[in-house]
Design a protein around this motif. Structure first.
Motif, PDB file in Angstrom:
ATOM      1  N   PHE A  39     -22.641   4.956 -18.527  1.00 13.13           N
ATOM      2  CA  PHE A  39     -21.460   4.630 -17.949  1.00 13.13           C
ATOM      3  C   PHE A  39     -20.600   3.675 -18.655  1.00 13.13           C
ATOM      4  CE2 PHE A  39     -19.099   1.646 -14.890  1.00 13.13           C
ATOM      5  CZ  PHE A  39     -18.743   2.443 -14.331  1.00 13.13           C
ATOM      6  N   VAL A  76     -16.582   4.646 -19.884  1.00 13.60           N
ATOM      7  CA  VAL A  76     -15.629   3.679 -19.364  1.00 13.60           C
ATOM      8  C   VAL A  76     -14.708   3.381 -20.730  1.00 13.60           C
ATOM      9  CG1 VAL A  76     -15.018   1.228 -18.789  1.00 13.60           C
ATOM     10  CG2 VAL A  76     -16.544   2.581 -17.326  1.00 13.60           C
ATOM     11  N   ALA A  80     -12.502   6.155 -21.788  1.00 16.83           N
ATOM     12  CA  ALA A  80     -11.659   6.096 -20.799  1.00 16.83           C
ATOM     13  C   ALA A  80     -10.441   5.227 -21.099  1.00 16.83           C
ATOM     14  CB  ALA A  80     -12.024   5.908 -19.201  1.00 16.83           C
ATOM     15  N   ARG A 126      -6.560   5.628 -22.116  1.00 16.22           N
ATOM     16  CA  ARG A 126      -5.531   4.814 -21.542  1.00 16.22           C
ATOM     17  C   ARG A 126      -4.567   4.032 -22.630  1.00 16.22           C
ATOM     18  NH1 ARG A 126      -4.225   6.561 -16.865  1.00 16.22           N
ATOM     19  NH2 ARG A 126      -2.517   6.655 -18.121  1.00 16.22           N
ATOM     20  N   HIS A 154     -15.773  11.748 -21.686  1.00 16.02           N
ATOM     21  CA  HIS A 154     -15.778  11.059 -20.528  1.00 16.02           C
ATOM     22  C   HIS A 154     -16.279  11.626 -19.403  1.00 16.02           C
ATOM     23  CE1 HIS A 154     -14.027   8.036 -17.656  1.00 16.02           C
ATOM     24  NE2 HIS A 154     -13.373   9.285 -16.882  1.00 16.02           N
ATOM     25  N   GLY A 155     -15.749  12.993 -19.160  1.00 11.49           N
ATOM     26  CA  GLY A 155     -16.185  13.772 -17.782  1.00 11.49           C
ATOM     27  C   GLY A 155     -17.700  14.230 -18.071  1.00 11.49           C
ATOM     28  N   ILE A 194     -19.951  12.818 -15.197  1.00 10.57           N
ATOM     29  CA  ILE A 194     -20.631  13.507 -14.122  1.00 10.57           C
ATOM     30  C   ILE A 194     -22.105  13.639 -14.416  1.00 10.57           C
ATOM     31  CG2 ILE A 194     -20.456  15.914 -13.197  1.00 10.57           C
ATOM     32  CD1 ILE A 194     -18.204  14.422 -12.612  1.00 10.57           C
ATOM     33  N   GLY A 240     -13.296  20.216 -21.598  1.00  6.18           N
ATOM     34  CA  GLY A 240     -13.280  19.330 -20.364  1.00  6.18           C
ATOM     35  C   GLY A 240     -14.710  19.814 -19.739  1.00  6.18           C
ATOM     36  N   TYR A 287      -1.828  15.016 -12.416  1.00  9.06           N
ATOM     37  CA  TYR A 287      -2.708  13.911 -12.301  1.00  9.06           C
ATOM     38  C   TYR A 287      -2.720  13.518 -10.840  1.00  9.06           C
ATOM     39  CZ  TYR A 287      -3.799  11.780 -16.746  1.00  9.06           C
ATOM     40  OH  TYR A 287      -4.394  11.443 -17.905  1.00  9.06           O
ATOM     41  N   VAL A 311      -6.259  14.501 -10.299  1.00  8.82           N
ATOM     42  CA  VAL A 311      -7.272  13.462 -11.351  1.00  8.82           C
ATOM     43  C   VAL A 311      -7.292  12.151 -10.666  1.00  8.82           C
ATOM     44  CG1 VAL A 311      -7.483  12.245 -13.364  1.00  8.82           C
ATOM     45  CG2 VAL A 311      -6.307  14.689 -13.129  1.00  8.82           C
ATOM     46  N   MET A 364     -14.497   9.583  -6.361  1.00 13.04           N
ATOM     47  CA  MET A 364     -16.003   9.213  -7.055  1.00 13.04           C
ATOM     48  C   MET A 364     -15.837   7.580  -7.474  1.00 13.04           C
ATOM     49  SD  MET A 364     -16.782  12.544  -9.408  1.00 13.04           S
ATOM     50  CE  MET A 364     -15.111  12.592 -10.326  1.00 13.04           C
ATOM     51  N   LEU A 421      -4.894   0.871 -11.262  1.00 15.84           N
ATOM     52  CA  LEU A 421      -4.967   2.150 -12.273  1.00 15.84           C
ATOM     53  C   LEU A 421      -4.532   3.578 -11.636  1.00 15.84           C
ATOM     54  CD1 LEU A 421      -6.491   3.475 -14.706  1.00 15.84           C
ATOM     55  CD2 LEU A 421      -8.723   2.701 -13.383  1.00 15.84           C
ATOM     56  N   ARG A 458      -2.596  17.165 -16.320  1.00 17.20           N
ATOM     57  CA  ARG A 458      -3.760  16.358 -16.775  1.00 17.20           C
ATOM     58  C   ARG A 458      -4.016  17.023 -17.915  1.00 17.20           C
ATOM     59  NH1 ARG A 458      -8.770  19.120 -13.297  1.00 17.20           N
ATOM     60  NH2 ARG A 458     -10.072  17.561 -14.632  1.00 17.20           N
ATOM     61  N   ARG A 459      -4.981  16.273 -18.773  1.00 14.58           N
ATOM     62  CA  ARG A 459      -5.770  16.836 -20.041  1.00 14.58           C
ATOM     63  C   ARG A 459      -4.682  16.890 -20.988  1.00 14.58           C
ATOM     64  NH1 ARG A 459      -9.918  21.371 -17.792  1.00 14.58           N
ATOM     65  NH2 ARG A 459     -11.489  19.874 -17.322  1.00 14.58           N
ATOM     66  N   PHE A 518      -9.391  -3.708 -13.976  1.00  9.08           N
ATOM     67  CA  PHE A 518     -10.317  -3.135 -13.431  1.00  9.08           C
ATOM     68  C   PHE A 518     -11.956  -3.468 -14.608  1.00  9.08           C
ATOM     69  CE2 PHE A 518     -13.709   0.337 -13.428  1.00  9.08           C
ATOM     70  CZ  PHE A 518     -13.881   0.062 -11.877  1.00  9.08           C
TER      71      PHE A 518
HETATM   72  C1  HEM Z   1     -13.369   2.923 -15.530  1.00 10.66           C
HETATM   73  C2  HEM Z   1     -12.413   3.625 -14.957  1.00 10.66           C
HETATM   74  C3  HEM Z   1     -11.840   4.902 -15.261  1.00 10.66           C
HETATM   75  C4  HEM Z   1     -10.896   5.301 -15.910  1.00 10.66           C
HETATM   76  C5  HEM Z   1      -9.829   4.262 -16.699  1.00 10.66           C
HETATM   77  C6  HEM Z   1     -10.849   6.724 -16.039  1.00 10.66           C
HETATM   78  C7  HEM Z   1      -9.912   7.509 -16.778  1.00 10.66           C
HETATM   79  C8  HEM Z   1      -9.844   8.687 -16.946  1.00 10.66           C
HETATM   80  C9  HEM Z   1      -9.037   9.398 -17.649  1.00 10.66           C
HETATM   81  C10 HEM Z   1      -7.491   8.686 -18.435  1.00 10.66           C
HETATM   82  C11 HEM Z   1      -9.079  10.648 -17.624  1.00 10.66           C
HETATM   83  C12 HEM Z   1      -8.235  11.898 -18.405  1.00 10.66           C
HETATM   84  C13 HEM Z   1      -7.374  12.450 -17.449  1.00 10.66           C
HETATM   85  C14 HEM Z   1      -6.639  13.632 -18.200  1.00 10.66           C
HETATM   86  O1  HEM Z   1      -6.060  13.443 -19.164  1.00 10.66           O
HETATM   87  O2  HEM Z   1      -6.548  14.789 -17.424  1.00 10.66           O
HETATM   88  C15 HEM Z   1     -10.139  11.031 -16.769  1.00 10.66           C
HETATM   89  C16 HEM Z   1     -10.710  12.257 -16.486  1.00 10.66           C
HETATM   90  C17 HEM Z   1     -11.793  12.307 -15.791  1.00 10.66           C
HETATM   91  N1  HEM Z   1     -12.728  11.305 -15.285  1.00 10.66           N
HETATM   92 FE1  HEM Z   1     -12.131   9.167 -15.539  1.00 10.66          FE
HETATM   93  N2  HEM Z   1     -11.889   7.432 -15.614  1.00 10.66           N
HETATM   94  C18 HEM Z   1     -12.442   6.262 -15.076  1.00 10.66           C
HETATM   95  C19 HEM Z   1     -13.645   6.357 -14.364  1.00 10.66           C
HETATM   96  C20 HEM Z   1     -14.493   7.381 -13.999  1.00 10.66           C
HETATM   97  C21 HEM Z   1     -15.521   7.566 -13.003  1.00 10.66           C
HETATM   98  C22 HEM Z   1     -16.420   6.473 -12.493  1.00 10.66           C
HETATM   99  C23 HEM Z   1     -15.525   9.083 -12.899  1.00 10.66           C
HETATM  100  C24 HEM Z   1     -16.796   9.801 -12.069  1.00 10.66           C
HETATM  101  C25 HEM Z   1     -18.075   9.158 -11.885  1.00 10.66           C
HETATM  102  C26 HEM Z   1     -15.102   9.531 -13.783  1.00 10.66           C
HETATM  103  C27 HEM Z   1     -14.706  11.068 -13.822  1.00 10.66           C
HETATM  104  C28 HEM Z   1     -13.600  11.675 -14.485  1.00 10.66           C
HETATM  105  C29 HEM Z   1     -13.756  13.259 -14.647  1.00 10.66           C
HETATM  106  C30 HEM Z   1     -14.746  14.398 -14.129  1.00 10.66           C
HETATM  107  C31 HEM Z   1     -12.668  13.408 -15.635  1.00 10.66           C
HETATM  108  C32 HEM Z   1     -12.100  14.815 -15.634  1.00 10.66           C
HETATM  109  C33 HEM Z   1     -12.594  15.209 -17.245  1.00 10.66           C
HETATM  110  C34 HEM Z   1     -11.961  16.432 -17.588  1.00 10.66           C
HETATM  111  O3  HEM Z   1     -10.961  16.841 -17.516  1.00 10.66           O
HETATM  112  O4  HEM Z   1     -12.600  17.479 -17.939  1.00 10.66           O
HETATM  113  N3  HEM Z   1     -13.878   8.561 -14.208  1.00 10.66           N
HETATM  114  N4  HEM Z   1     -10.535   9.687 -16.300  1.00 10.66           N
END
Ligand code: HEM
Ligand SMILES: [Cu+2]
Lengths: 232, 551
Positions: free
Chosen positions: B44, B48, B51, B55, B78-79, B83, B143, B385, B388, B395, B438, B452-453, B475
């Motif tokens: 995790f 993070v 992520a 950012r 990250h994803g 997941i 992705g 977004y 997203v 989640m 956030l 997104r992405r 956060f």
């Molecule tokens: C710590 C806080 C978190 C931050 C700052 C964060 C930030 C982000 C960012 C910036 C993206 C990319 C969005 C994009 O460019 O399309 C993203 C995608 C994603 N995040 Fe997070 N996230 C966090 C926590 C989580 C958690 C806890 C989960 C699930 C348990 C999660 C699941 C996902 C998934 C599934 C994607 C999509 C990835 C993809 O496009 O294939 N995130 N997140």
């Protein structure tokens, strides 16, 4: 360990005693768990049949033509072999439950031999197909070259090799399980009183042959009318 | 002093002397749960950090720190971690293991050795996923959804990730299977299904999803591997294959998977709300059955991910309608929780704070989900977004928040000690405020058209990304602080007895704190409901030696 297990008793407010089911010695639980696992196998193959059905709807003629070129004689022999092996496996379980450990072992050996025969015939079949230029990665199943088959046939053979391949993999696993079962029987861990492992492996073998019962007609029989028995 | 599960254990193979090997080989459900937690939170934090990296990159338009390709790998990493390595094993692997057997009065799960094997299967799968970071081709950039045909053509190492996801899926299936048999076979005498705590109901519904949905994605991944290596053609348009078929097969699993994440989390909510309202839960049966019906309806809605992928209009309409139906059982649960609190003696301890915070954040996540279940709206918002933000509200603001709630709630059970309440509350507020800062701006940015992405964007979106950036910092600071509070609590915390929260369910009636190796000293007879309170006090009391009722 499991043999000296004594279940606990829990007492309610009226003083009535209730036997507690522990995880040890839970014959029914062991069966339930394995049934659930077999359910996942059915779902895996189910998804593949879904894919197959979808493409058959798109390309019915190609599918029949591709099926016609398969070898129904070898495929049919293999079907009979698997059905007989399901019988020997079932007999081995019956013998085990009746206390005839020796007979049970003999029947497991018979099942193993039948499984090996199945695999050998499969190998002959695949080799023949390879020599005819029909195999994963060969030109006929690639697009855009002079040998390319039509779309429907490429998809048919793609799924044919995938599904019979995964099925064959299950047969190999099954042989491994049966060898292990024999070792456990020899070690006295599986006995007429404790035969849950035997029971579950027999169930596994049943599912493996059941899947074949669907795989065979779907691949081999849809083109039978135009293809004769020999195929390639 | 009596021995706890930290002092002795059963092992899968032999009885090694070293403590380390005893942990590696342990079959005790409580230890296995703890080990899952340790590994999962390590991943995790990696996710993070990734992520945060994203950012930072998104702080201003144009390229700052990483190029577009690296950004693609970053959101995939990250994803995939979040997941497959974190949230899918998630609450079942940790609390399903630690707490569920205690709640039903069992000595362990039905197949303790299988449980041990499953843990190592999980480690194996995770190792494969992480290993691809160090291969030449680099981590996948598809992705977490691996959509064909891109995933078949990209030069990055998709195979490792696909294999890893398959192995992790196997682990998930085996966990579900183990829990299903446990719940069917090992409930204490007298405990009928409608006397089970609601967390057990959540785990039960989840276990069915794990069992029935995961095989489909498993085979889909295998087919994708066959496609990539052998070119069998089924997802490849140049051979007559249909890439949309991949999307269908993928979402047939992955939509039910979101319920697989949230149902145990709802279970935690249903434990915490009555305990900290000191009131019997309102509508026990409706909560239990709504879990089951969410699990059921959840199978039939996957098409809402494909509104823009090419699907018949009639299919879109049906999928849209069915998706709305999921909101009904979810709404029932919310109604029941709030009704439970009404006229309750609410105790605002940290677990309750997290639970109440989640009621807000998950409501936002859930309701925005309903908006994008509408076909017309989703045509506009798909892959922005907005989506997203929606799934992070669901989640992170739903599942992960409730996971944290559970960690506070069961902390004294697992460790026998108490963390510092005032500090834990500060950590909660930091994360709650930080989280909203956030992700809320991202709803607006997405609505205005931020896709997104992407690692770059038009200058007009900058202000939202900057709010989001500072929210992320707050956060993550709160997150680190919370884990520090846990650490301090575990090492220096005050010892507490078996039932510090005045809770009613069986896991709080242990002879020692933390619990001994084989759980309750005797298996109790269950002739009571899970949450019986009278004038704010638990009704059922036990003699912890004989486990007979003394009230
Ligand atoms: C710590 C806080 C978190 C931050 C700052 C964060 C930030 C982000 C960012 C910036 C993206 C990319 C969005 C994009 O460019 O399309 C993203 C995608 C994603 N995040 Fe997070 N996230 C966090 C926590 C989580 C958690 C806890 C989960 C699930 C348990 C999660 C699941 C996902 C998934 C599934 C994607 C999509 C990835 C993809 O496009 O294939 N995130 N997140
Ligand atoms: Cu969905």
């Amino acid at each position: 360990m499991a043999h000296e297990y004594i279940p606990e008793i829990s007492t309610d407010r009226d003083g009535t005693e209730h036997v507690v089911q522990g995880w040890q010695d839970d014959f029914y639980g062991g069966k339930l768990g394995f049934w659930l696992f077999m359910f996942t196998e059915v779902l895996m193959f189910g998804a593949m049949f879904l894919v197959l059905t979808y493409y058959k709807m798109l390309h019915p003629a190609d599918f029949v033509a591709a099926s016609a070129s398969l070898n129904r004689f070898l495929g049919g022999t293999n079907t009979v072999i698997l059905l007989v092996s399901a019988l020997t496996m079932g007999l081995s379980l019956l013998k085990m439950r009746a206390g005839d450990v020796k007979g049970a072992k003999l029947m497991i050996w018979a099942t193993i031999i039948l499984a090996l025969m199945f695999l050998s015939i499969k190998a002959v079949e695949w080799t023949a197909e390879y020599n005819h230029g029909v195999f994963l990665g060969l030109d006929a199943l690639q697009s855009g070259n002079p040998h390319s088959k039509p779309f429907g046939e490429i998809l048919f053979f793609g799924m044919y090799f995938t599904m019979t391949g995964i099925h064959g993999f299950h047969i190999i696993i099954g042989i491994g399980l049966m060898v292990w079962l024999l070792k456990r029987i020899n070690a006295g861990k599986v006995s007429p009183e404790h035969h849950i492992l035997h029971w579950n492996i027999a169930l596994y073998w049943d599912i493996v042959h059941l899947i074949w019962v669907f795989v065979f007609p779907y691949f081999y029989m849809i083109g039978a009318a135009s293809g004769g028995t020999g195929g390639h | 002093m009596s021995k706890s599960y930290f002092d002795e254990t059963h092992c899968a193979i032999g009885h090694p002397k070293s403590t380390f090997m005893q942990w590696m080989l342990t079959v005790d459900h409580k230890r296995i749960g703890l080990m899952y937690a340790a590994v999962m939170f390590t991943f995790f934090f990696i996710a993070v950090s990734t992520a945060l990296l994203m950012r930072f990159e998104l702080f201003a338009p144009g390229q700052q720190f990483i190029d577009g390709d690296t950004f693609n790998q970053a959101f995939t990493l990250h994803g995939v971690i979040m997941i497959f390595l974190f949230i899918v094993p998630g609450i079942p692997a940790v609390f399903g293991n630690i707490v569920m057997p205690l709640m039903i009065g069992a000595k362990d799960v039905s197949f303790p050795r299988l449980n041990w094997f499953t843990f190592w299967l999980y480690i194996f799968g995770s190792a494969i996923a992480i290993a691809s970071l160090f291969t030449d081709a680099g981590f996948a950039d598809t992705g977490w959804t691996f959509y064909a045909p891109y995933s078949l053509n990209t030069g990055t190492n998709v195979i490792f990730t696909l294999v890893a996801a398959f192995v992790l899926g196997m682990a998930s299936i085996l966990t579900g299977l183990n829990f299903l048999v446990t719940i069917h076979r090992l409930r204490a005498p007298g405990m009928t299904f409608f006397k089970m705590p609601l967390f057990v109901w959540g785990i039960y519904a989840t276990a069915w999803i794990q069992l029935l949905a995961t095989p489909v994605v498993g085979i889909t991944l295998i087919l994708a591997i066959m496609e990539k290596y052998f070119g069998i053609g089924i997802f490849d348009p140049s051979k007559g294959g249909d890439p949309v078929l991949f999307e269908h097969l993928f979402w047939i699993y992955s939509h039910p998977a979101v319920y697989l994440m949230i149902l145990p989390a709802f279970g935690i909510m249903s434990e915490i709300i009555p305990v900290f309202s000191r009131r019997e839960i309102f509508g026990y049966r409706t909560i239990a059955l709504s879990s089951a019906s969410i699990a059921g309806i959840g199978y039939l809605v996957w098409g809402h991910h494909l509104y823009t992928s090419g699907m018949a209009d009639i299919a879109k309409t049906v999928f849209s309608l069915l998706t709305f139906f999921v909101a009904i059982p979810t709404g029932i649960k919310f109604y029941d929780w709030i009704a439970t609190m009404y006229k309750g003696k609410i105790v605002l301890s940290t677990p309750m704070l997290w639970a109440m915070g989640t009621i807000i954040t998950f409501a936002i996540g859930g309701l925005t989900g309903v908006t994008i279940a509408m076909i017309g709206v989703d045509i506009h918002l798909q892959d922005t977004y907005y989506t997203v933000a929606h799934f992070h509200y669901a989640m992170l603001g739903g599942v992960v928040f409730l996971f944290f709630a559970g960690m506070h709630y069961w902390f004294p059970l697992v460790t026998g000690k108490m963390y510092d309440e005032p500090k834990a509350k500060i950590a909660f507020y930091m994360q709650f405020v930080g989280f909203n800062l956030l992700w809320f701006p991202m709803f607006i940015a997405g609505f205005l058209g931020m896709p997104r992405r992407y690692f770059d964007y038009l200058p007009e979106f900058q202000i939202y990304h900057q709010f989001s950036f500072f929210g992320a910092l707050l956060f993550v600071a709160g997150l680190v602080f919370m884990f520090w509070v846990f650490y301090k609590g575990w090492t220096k915390g005050e010892k507490v007895g078996p039932n510090p929260w005045h809770a009613t369910t069986l896991e709080w009636h242990m002879p020692t704190s933390p619990p001994p190796l084989e759980n309750h000293s005797k298996v109790p007879y269950v002739d009571f409901d899970p949450y019986e309170y009278h004038h704010g006090e638990p009704v059922v009391k036990f003699d912890y030696e004989t486990m007979r009722r003394i009230d």
